[in-house]
Scaffold this motif. Structure first.
Motif, PDB file in Angstrom:
ATOM      1  N   SER A  91       0.831  -1.210   0.000  1.00 41.05           N
ATOM      2  CA  SER A  91       0.000   0.000   0.000  1.00 41.05           C
ATOM      3  C   SER A  91       0.858   1.250   0.000  1.00 41.05           C
ATOM      4  O   SER A  91       0.573   2.207  -0.734  1.00 41.05           O
ATOM      5  CB  SER A  91      -0.913  -0.018   1.224  1.00 41.05           C
ATOM      6  OG  SER A  91      -1.636   1.186   1.335  1.00 41.05           O
ATOM      7  N   GLY A  95       1.167   3.985  -2.969  1.00 36.38           N
ATOM      8  CA  GLY A  95       0.762   5.331  -2.576  1.00 36.38           C
ATOM      9  C   GLY A  95       1.644   6.420  -3.126  1.00 36.38           C
ATOM     10  O   GLY A  95       1.267   7.597  -3.119  1.00 36.38           O
ATOM     11  N   SER A 106      -3.491   1.594  -3.492  1.00 36.79           N
ATOM     12  CA  SER A 106      -3.062   1.985  -2.146  1.00 36.79           C
ATOM     13  C   SER A 106      -4.266   2.152  -1.221  1.00 36.79           C
ATOM     14  O   SER A 106      -4.284   1.660  -0.086  1.00 36.79           O
ATOM     15  CB  SER A 106      -2.254   3.277  -2.205  1.00 36.79           C
ATOM     16  OG  SER A 106      -1.901   3.707  -0.915  1.00 36.79           O
TER      17      SER A 106
END
Length: 1026
Positions: A91, A95, A106
């Motif tokens: 994630s 991101g 994400s």
């Protein structure tokens, strides 16, 4: 189920194609988890996929994993927690992308992690979140603390769901029909799971909040209500937007939330709450499911009409009708006499009928299957419609309850509005009353002024009337004198006539006496000569005749005497009447004169009282003016007012001059009251009233300006000045209080007030800027001195920079030497540009002086244009000071002790100072002057050189300063979270410090502007109260 088939389905469901995950592959994965009672096979297959290198692949993994968490075996959540760290890292990795599937992955991974953590913390909640109210109560164990924490966790869970919702919608172009494209459907498909979760979370959150409000105070749950309000608005908007998309209309029926959120402060509102119901219609046939539908249809038909295979029908026929073999127990030829051909034809006919019946039966079976399928679809549709109608009915009930509640709220709002209206009316009434009071005070003041003017007019009228009265009194005196003279003359005439009449009467009496004497003589003679009567008869007759004549004359005399007596009586009566009328006229005139004198005395007393009341009113008004000025010192709005020491000194001097005027006016008033004329007294009172009023205005202005000046000076001097103005106000009130009393007017002492004003004047003189104390004759020399000092400062700065450059070359090496050389070289260029600017400014000033001074000298021109001269002096000082500070900062930077920011700030300050010098130099210059063009070019050179200093400083700073590498690989989750919190705290502290420093910088600039304005005499002709 074969696990290899599950692995194949996983690979088919999670691929790089940007299309929707096929339902049959997802269903196979779900059934596989139930078969193996866990997710080991799923994660074994997923770990071999390159999820970190392909965003579409990761997105479809999240979709399948979400389905497993919802509908898979309960152990899926426990088995997946082992991979939580990998999902968190993935994630964070996705991101870093700001658009496309990376950002969506994400957000989706954060949602899945939150979902797993929620179900681990709350194992009573199944993956699909479907619970009854009793199970929801059991989840909180009837503990309000557990319910409170559970509500917070649901808020966090729903927040992640909403973030994914918003992320997907923001990544799509909603102006086009994206829901009918494969790429758009790939992004929208996971939102079905989000809608299912969100509807349950919303329902449970509402019920938990009502339960918490029944146990806890409303203030404690204010944060919960605010957060629910925010999430309610987002969820309502997202449900509405989703229901309008064509893709969702055939897959799911999205509920609509009520228009307004529930009112948790009213416990009865819980009965109005309608749980949102998400309806998933029966799936339409597709190429992947046709075979399964056919099998189901056949099974349904078999259960209704049992049909045997064809191999079973024929033996049963033989059993019934026999066979053609010899062992046939039936012999048709023997029984009915029919031939074999007839039997064969009958058999064929029956066979055809059986075949037709079989075909008809097959068609009936297929038709019944289709009808059953259609009926089941219709049943599902009717059930969906029934659920929707039930939902609409409940929603209508909820809306009706909500409308009732809203009506109650509107009634309460109406009552509150009426209360506010009444309070507003009361406020307006008070405002009108205050306005009327103000108008009355204004009218009273106007009446006082009018009465003062009327009294002055009455004074003039009384003076005129007294003048007329004096003239009338003079006329009365003259008339009285004339009447007295006439009376005296009449008395004298009457006395003369009376004397004459008395004399005549005395003469007649004497004649009567003489006649009586003669008569006696005659009687004696007659008696003596009676003898000779004959002789004397003639004489007697003569005497008789004479006697008769004498008697006649006596009668005549008596008649004349009686007439004279009557005339005397008439004269005496007329004289008495004239005397009485004269006395009455004199008495009337005397009474009129007395009344006139008494009226004049009354008017004089009224005039004196009016003068004193006018003076007393003026003194009282003066007291109010001074008291109002003292009251302004405590007004918070007065703190922002400022003034200059010069203006304060002018006000003090004016007040002292007015003190002399007041003293002379008071002495004149006291002298006129000792017996002067009325007109002179009126002039003295008017002069005293004007002096008192003017003094009050000047003293009040001095108090206000003194307080305003104290806002511009240091604290110690400000306190002393404030005490002085307050003491001045107290002394002024004491003096006015003495002047209000008629007994103490003559002894009123103004020495203490004069001493207080002298003290304020002395303080103001001390506070005046030193630049204003210069004699005008020194301005010309000071300009030349400052320009020469600026040139010297620039030359000295350039020489110091050369020395620093030589020292740096001898000591430093490598990057540091390169940075120092570049910075010092840019500083040298800046000094050369400033030097050129100063020379151009000198040439331009020389042209300005030569063109504007005429026959006057240069110093006289500077004195005549003192304001412009002071601006040049200030600008020259700023340039020289800036050059010196820049060199000091550069020296510290080269030595490694200073800050690069100080050097950049000094550069900007020099640019501002040179801009001030340019503006001060060209303000009086001709636009076609050649030196003005040179000055502008020099100004541009300074600007460019300043930019070069800033650029070289920034580049040197970036080369010198070491950048810390952000290596977080060895840190645990707790350490990273701790570091993240520390970083957030540092960011907040730095932002707070930055905001405070900006405010401090603004205040410093404001104070610098004010002090610079005072030093250069800005607005010294204004009142300065801003």
């Amino acid at each position: 189920m074969d696990l290899s088939k599950m692995a194949v389905s996983i690979n088919k469901a999670i691929n790089t194609q940007e299309v929707v995950v096929k339902e049959k592959h997802a269903r196979t994965c779900i059934l596989g988890t139930h078969h193996e009672k866990g997710a080991h096979t799923f994660w074994a297959a997923v770990n071999r996929l390159p999820l970190s290198s392909n965003a579409v692949l990761c997105w479809k993994f999240c979709h399948v994993f979400h389905k497993l968490l919802r509908d898979g075996h309960p152990n899926v959540i426990k088995d997946s927690m082992r991979n939580k760290a990998d999902l968190s890292d993935m994630s964070r990795m996705w991101g870093h992308l700001s658009e496309g599937y990376g950002k969506l992955c994400s957000i989706y991974l954060k949602l899945l992690i939150t979902k797993m953590e929620f179900h681990i913390k709350n194992p009573r909640f199944p993956g699909n979140l479907q619970m009854s109210n009793r199970q929801l109560d059991e989840a909180g164990e009837n503990d309000v603390n557990n319910f409170f924490q559970l509500t917070v966790e649901m808020f966090d869970y729903l927040e992640c769901e909403l973030n994914l919702f918003l992320g997907v919608f923001s990544s799509l172009d909603m102006s086009r029909s994206v829901s009918v494209t494969a790429a758009g459907q790939c992004r929208l498909a996971p939102l079905i799971q989000v809608i299912l979760d969100s509807s349950h979370l919303y329902d449970y959150t509402v019920k938990l909040l009502f339960k918490l409000h029944s146990c806890l105070p409303a203030d404690t749950l204010q944060g919960h209500r605010d957060r629910f309000q925010e999430q309610f608005k987002k969820l309502k908007s997202l449900f509405y937007r989703s229901s309008n998309l064509q893709y969702f209309k055939r897959l799911i029926q999205i509920p609509q939330l009520p228009e307004n959120p529930p009112n948790f402060l009213r416990a009865s509102a819980l009965s109005e709450h309608i749980s949102p119901v998400v309806v998933i219609p029966a799936e339409s046939s597709s190429p992947e499911t046709e075979h399964m539908v056919d099998l189901v249809t056949e099974d349904l038909v078999d259960t209704d009409i049992p049909v045997q295979p064809a191999t079973v029908v024929e033996p049963r026929f033989d059993d019934l009708f026999g066979t053609s073999a010899a062992t046939d127990p039936f012999n048709f030829n023997n029984q009915n006499g029919m031939r074999k051909d007839d039997k064969d034809r009958l058999i064929e006919q029956l066979t055809r009928e059986i075949q037709a019946l079989r075909e008809e039966l097959e068609s009936f079976r297929l038709e019944s299957g289709r009808l059953c399928q259609a009926l089941r679809g219709r049943v599902n549709e009717l059930e969906a419609e029934l659920a929707e109608q039930s939902h609409l009915r409940m929603q209508a009930l909820g809306e009706s309850e909500f409308l009732r509640a809203e009506l109650d709220d509107l009634r309460r709002v109406k009552e509150d509005t009426e209360k506010e209206q009444r309070s507003l009316t009361e406020i307006e009434r008070k405002a009108v009353a205050n306005e009327q009071r103000y108008v009355k005070l204004k009218e009273k003041y106007t009446e006082l002024v009018q009465s003062h003017a009327d009294l002055l007019r009455k004074n003039a009228e009384v003076t005129r009337q007294m003048t007329v009265a004096r003239a009338a009194q003079d006329e009365v005196d003259s008339v009285r004198r004339e009447m007295q003279e006439k009376v005296k003359a009449a008395q004298e005439a009457a006395e003369r006539r009376e004397q004459e009449q008395v004399e005549q009467l005395q003469e007649l009496q004497r004649e009567l006496i003489s006649s009586r004497v003669e008569l006696d003589t005659l009687k004696s003679t007659m008696a003596s000569s009676q003898q000779s009567s004959e002789e004397l008869s003639s004489q007697l007759s003569t005497v008789e005749s004479e006697k008769v004549e004498l008697a006649g004359s006596l009668l005549k005399k008596e008649e004349e005497l009686a007439g004279l007596g009557e005339e005397l009586d008439r004269v005496q009566s007329s004289l008495a009447s004239e005397r009485e009328s004269g006395v009455k006229t004199a008495e009337a005139l005397q009474n009129q004169l007395n009344e006139k004198e008494s009226r004049e005395q009354a008017l004089e007393s009224q005039l004196v009282a009016a003068r004193w009341s006018t003076l007393q009113g003026a003194v009282e008004e003066a007291e109010r003016i001074v008291q109002d000025s003292l009251a302004q010192l405590d007004d918070p709005a007065h703190i922002s007012c400022t003034s200059s020491a010069d203006y304060l000194a002018s006000r003090c001097q004016a007040s002292l001059d007015c003190m002399d005027r007041l003293h002379s006016a008071r002495d004149g008033y006291l002298a006129d009251n000792t017996g002067q004329k009325v007109a002179v007294q009126s002039d003295s009172v008017s002069e005293l009233v004007r002096a008192v009023t003017h003094l009050a205005h000047l003293v009040g202005d001095t108090i206000v300006q003194g307080s305003a000046t104290s806002h511009m000076v240091p604290v110690e001097q400000a306190d002393a000045l404030s005490d002085s103005v307050k003491a001045c106000g107290a002394e002024a009130l004491a003096l006015l209080g003495q002047m209000k009393e008629q007994e103490s007017l003559a002894t009123a002492d103004s020495a203490t007030l004069r001493a207080a004003l002298d003290g304020i004047l002395a303080t103001a003189e001390k506070l005046r800027p030193r630049g204003l104390e210069l004699q005008q004759g020194e301005l010309g020399d000071l300009v030349e001195q400052e320009m020469a000092a600026t040139s010297a400062a620039v030359e000295s700065a350039a020489a110091r920079i050369e020395d620093m450059l030589d020292k740096s070359r001898a000591v430093d090496t490598g990057v540091k030497m390169e940075v120092n050389e570049r910075i010092l070289a840019s500083c040298t260029d800046l000094m050369q540009a400033i030097k050129e600017l100063v020379l151009s400014s000198k040439d331009l000033q020389r042209d300005i002086v030569d063109s504007g001074r005429g026959a006057a000298s240069m110093k006289e021109f500077y004195v005549k244009n003192s304001r412009w001269t002071e601006g040049l002096i200030s600008a020259s000082k700023a340039v020289g000071w800036g050059a010196t500070v820049l060199v000091d900062a550069a020296d510290l930077v080269v030595q490694g002790k200073g800050k690069y920011e100080e050097l950049m700030v000094c550069s900007h300050e020099i640019a501002a100072s040179t801009a001030q010098l340019v503006a001060a130099s060209k303000v009086k210059a001709d636009k076609d002057n050649a030196n003005l063009g040179r000055l502008k070019l020099a100004s541009k050179g300074v600007t460019q050189a300043t930019a070069g200093v800033v650029a070289s400083t920034k580049s040197g700073k970036s080369q010198i300063e070491e950048k810390d590498t952000m290596d977080f690989s060895s840190m645990t989750l707790t350490q990273i979270k701790r570091q993240e919190m520390d970083s957030q705290v540092s960011v907040l502290e730095l932002e707070t410090k930055l905001q405070k420093e900006r405010e401090r910088l603004g205040e410093l600039r404001k104070k610098h502007y004010e002090l610079a304005g005072v030093a250069e005499g800005w607005g010294e002709e204004d009142e300065g109260t801003g």
